[in-house]
Write an enzyme that holds these catalytic residues in place. Structure first.
Site, PDB file in Angstrom:
ATOM      1  N   ASN A  89      34.569  19.605  43.622  1.00 56.39           N
ATOM      2  CA  ASN A  89      33.555  20.367  42.905  1.00 56.39           C
ATOM      3  C   ASN A  89      32.420  20.843  43.812  1.00 56.39           C
ATOM      4  O   ASN A  89      31.777  21.840  43.528  1.00 56.39           O
ATOM      5  CB  ASN A  89      32.985  19.495  41.776  1.00 56.39           C
ATOM      6  CG  ASN A  89      31.706  20.071  41.206  1.00 56.39           C
ATOM      7  OD1 ASN A  89      31.730  21.047  40.456  1.00 56.39           O
ATOM      8  ND2 ASN A  89      30.579  19.494  41.586  1.00 56.39           N
ATOM      9  N   PHE A  94      23.928  31.030  47.439  1.00 52.08           N
ATOM     10  CA  PHE A  94      22.584  31.558  47.669  1.00 52.08           C
ATOM     11  C   PHE A  94      22.102  32.256  46.396  1.00 52.08           C
ATOM     12  O   PHE A  94      22.902  32.827  45.659  1.00 52.08           O
ATOM     13  CB  PHE A  94      22.598  32.573  48.823  1.00 52.08           C
ATOM     14  CG  PHE A  94      22.621  31.931  50.180  1.00 52.08           C
ATOM     15  CD1 PHE A  94      21.442  31.768  50.900  1.00 52.08           C
ATOM     16  CD2 PHE A  94      23.811  31.486  50.738  1.00 52.08           C
ATOM     17  CE1 PHE A  94      21.457  31.172  52.164  1.00 52.08           C
ATOM     18  CE2 PHE A  94      23.839  30.895  51.994  1.00 52.08           C
ATOM     19  CZ  PHE A  94      22.658  30.735  52.706  1.00 52.08           C
ATOM     20  N   VAL A  96      20.426  35.204  44.165  1.00 52.71           N
ATOM     21  CA  VAL A  96      20.572  36.660  44.266  1.00 52.71           C
ATOM     22  C   VAL A  96      19.477  37.282  45.136  1.00 52.71           C
ATOM     23  O   VAL A  96      19.733  38.192  45.922  1.00 52.71           O
ATOM     24  CB  VAL A  96      20.528  37.298  42.852  1.00 52.71           C
ATOM     25  CG1 VAL A  96      20.646  38.818  42.940  1.00 52.71           C
ATOM     26  CG2 VAL A  96      21.655  36.739  41.997  1.00 52.71           C
ATOM     27  N   SER A 139      36.039  29.827  40.891  1.00 55.66           N
ATOM     28  CA  SER A 139      35.139  30.594  40.040  1.00 55.66           C
ATOM     29  C   SER A 139      35.809  31.892  39.623  1.00 55.66           C
ATOM     30  O   SER A 139      36.646  32.426  40.336  1.00 55.66           O
ATOM     31  CB  SER A 139      33.859  30.915  40.820  1.00 55.66           C
ATOM     32  OG  SER A 139      33.115  31.903  40.154  1.00 55.66           O
ATOM     33  N   TYR A 193      29.785  34.375  48.306  1.00 60.62           N
ATOM     34  CA  TYR A 193      30.243  33.349  47.359  1.00 60.62           C
ATOM     35  C   TYR A 193      31.637  33.719  46.830  1.00 60.62           C
ATOM     36  O   TYR A 193      32.546  32.895  46.782  1.00 60.62           O
ATOM     37  CB  TYR A 193      29.250  33.227  46.199  1.00 60.62           C
ATOM     38  CG  TYR A 193      29.602  32.151  45.199  1.00 60.62           C
ATOM     39  CD1 TYR A 193      29.392  30.801  45.492  1.00 60.62           C
ATOM     40  CD2 TYR A 193      30.147  32.483  43.954  1.00 60.62           C
ATOM     41  CE1 TYR A 193      29.721  29.813  44.587  1.00 60.62           C
ATOM     42  CE2 TYR A 193      30.474  31.485  43.036  1.00 60.62           C
ATOM     43  CZ  TYR A 193      30.260  30.153  43.364  1.00 60.62           C
ATOM     44  OH  TYR A 193      30.591  29.171  42.459  1.00 60.62           O
ATOM     45  N   VAL A 195      33.954  35.629  48.205  1.00 61.36           N
ATOM     46  CA  VAL A 195      34.991  35.476  49.243  1.00 61.36           C
ATOM     47  C   VAL A 195      35.301  33.993  49.462  1.00 61.36           C
ATOM     48  O   VAL A 195      36.464  33.603  49.619  1.00 61.36           O
ATOM     49  CB  VAL A 195      34.571  36.161  50.566  1.00 61.36           C
ATOM     50  CG1 VAL A 195      35.558  35.829  51.685  1.00 61.36           C
ATOM     51  CG2 VAL A 195      34.491  37.674  50.373  1.00 61.36           C
ATOM     52  N   ARG A 231      24.967  26.605  32.833  1.00 57.84           N
ATOM     53  CA  ARG A 231      23.541  26.419  33.113  1.00 57.84           C
ATOM     54  C   ARG A 231      23.350  25.278  34.116  1.00 57.84           C
ATOM     55  O   ARG A 231      23.352  24.097  33.753  1.00 57.84           O
ATOM     56  CB  ARG A 231      22.779  26.088  31.812  1.00 57.84           C
ATOM     57  CG  ARG A 231      22.693  27.260  30.844  1.00 57.84           C
ATOM     58  CD  ARG A 231      21.811  26.967  29.652  1.00 57.84           C
ATOM     59  NE  ARG A 231      22.358  25.980  28.750  1.00 57.84           N
ATOM     60  CZ  ARG A 231      23.308  26.222  27.833  1.00 57.84           C
ATOM     61  NH1 ARG A 231      23.827  27.432  27.710  1.00 57.84           N
ATOM     62  NH2 ARG A 231      23.737  25.265  27.038  1.00 57.84           N
ATOM     63  N   THR A 232      23.221  25.651  35.387  1.00 55.41           N
ATOM     64  CA  THR A 232      22.993  24.673  36.461  1.00 55.41           C
ATOM     65  C   THR A 232      21.924  25.249  37.381  1.00 55.41           C
ATOM     66  O   THR A 232      21.516  26.401  37.232  1.00 55.41           O
ATOM     67  CB  THR A 232      24.274  24.456  37.297  1.00 55.41           C
ATOM     68  OG1 THR A 232      24.665  25.734  37.853  1.00 55.41           O
ATOM     69  CG2 THR A 232      25.421  23.906  36.473  1.00 55.41           C
TER      70      THR A 232
END
Length: 276
Positions: A89, A94, A96, A139, A193, A195, A231-232
């Protein structure tokens, strides 16, 4: 040596990882290890679960540090003689609006999300016991990023015969292309992210294929999954799912019954196999 089944969740002191540990504590018939880079934060998370009446154990793990991965490997080998469930996990993203140059974001993101995850797999997959379950948290962004690649790159990433070496070369090429400022021209999408998660999804397909070739009789199932928009700290407060909802698909894959032979080598979202 303990005959108790054992599950490990990487990067699990908060967010989706923490929710996965919480669910496994309730459903997995054995020891569940919460891991974190920072022992203080890890112990704090274990204490939080304890207050909920749940028992998780802690082991330090920094997936960017090979020595840390190998210390966990040796511990699992010695104490349990292997591993039953591995949920990869741990990952970073980064924000936005981050002002770090794209080449820096690319290198740092791939170092953890792809190369760190791959190192964990290299050290821990050989420990997987028969009927083991491996879940690589990818993802949905890996799918959209794949769509943003050139036709040539898409073909490579969708290939059923791509090797791990070839995948590693492509991931390194992305980082190099960003440093030279030519990643657009070379057919890459504008998301480090994305890639990195293409890498995780394709790595999972390769690993499942290798398990079929080398350990077919062991009935180990390995999949990549998308937890959804959760939501993290990473995705922010506007995301649609709670961490517990985000944990549902990874936990479903981690607890596939011993008589299941699928899904395997798939990309799974909302407990459903998605086309890659």
């Amino acid at each position: 040596m303990s005959s108790v089944p054992v599950a490990v969740v990487t990067g699990s002191n908060k967010g989706i990882g923490f929710a996965i540990v919480r669910a496994l504590c309730k459903q997995f018939p054995g020891d569940v290890y919460l891991t974190a880079r920072d022992p203080g934060r890890g112990q704090e998370a274990v204490a939080k679960l304890q207050q909920e009446g749940l028992r998780a154990l802690f082991h330090q793990l920094d997936i960017d540090d090979l020595q840390s991965i190998r210390a966990l490997r040796d511990f699992l080998k010695e104490k349990y003689g292997g591993l039953n469930v591995l949920v990869n996990n741990a990952g970073i993203a980064f924000k936005v609006h981050d002002t770090a140059p794209f080449a820096v974001q690319a290198e740092v993101t791939l170092k953890t999300n792809f190369f760190g995850t791959r190192n964990v797999c290299m050290e821990l997959l050989p420990l997987m016991k028969p009927y083991g379950r491996v879940v690589n948290v990818s993802s949905m962004v890996s799918s959209s990023a794949l769509g943003g690649c050139s036709q040539e790159l898409q073909q490579k990433f969708r290939s059923d015969t791509i090797t791990e070496e070839e995948l590693v070369q492509l991931m390194n090429k992305f980082v190099e292309d960003t440093k030279k400022g030519v990643h657009d021209k070379e057919g890459w999408p504008n998301t480090a992210y994305g890639v990195s998660k293409i890498g995780v999804t394709v790595l999972s397909r390769i690993q499942a294929r290798l398990l079929d070739e080398k350990r077919k009789g062991d009935h180990i199932l390995l999949n990549a999954c998308c937890p959804g928009w959760v939501r993290t700290d990473m995705a922010g407060p506007k995301a649609t799912k709670s961490p517990d909802e985000g944990a549902e698909t990874p936990v479903y894959l981690a607890l596939l019954p011993s008589d299941a032979d699928a899904p395997h080598g798939q990309f799974v979202s909302n407990k459903t196999v998605r086309p890659w």
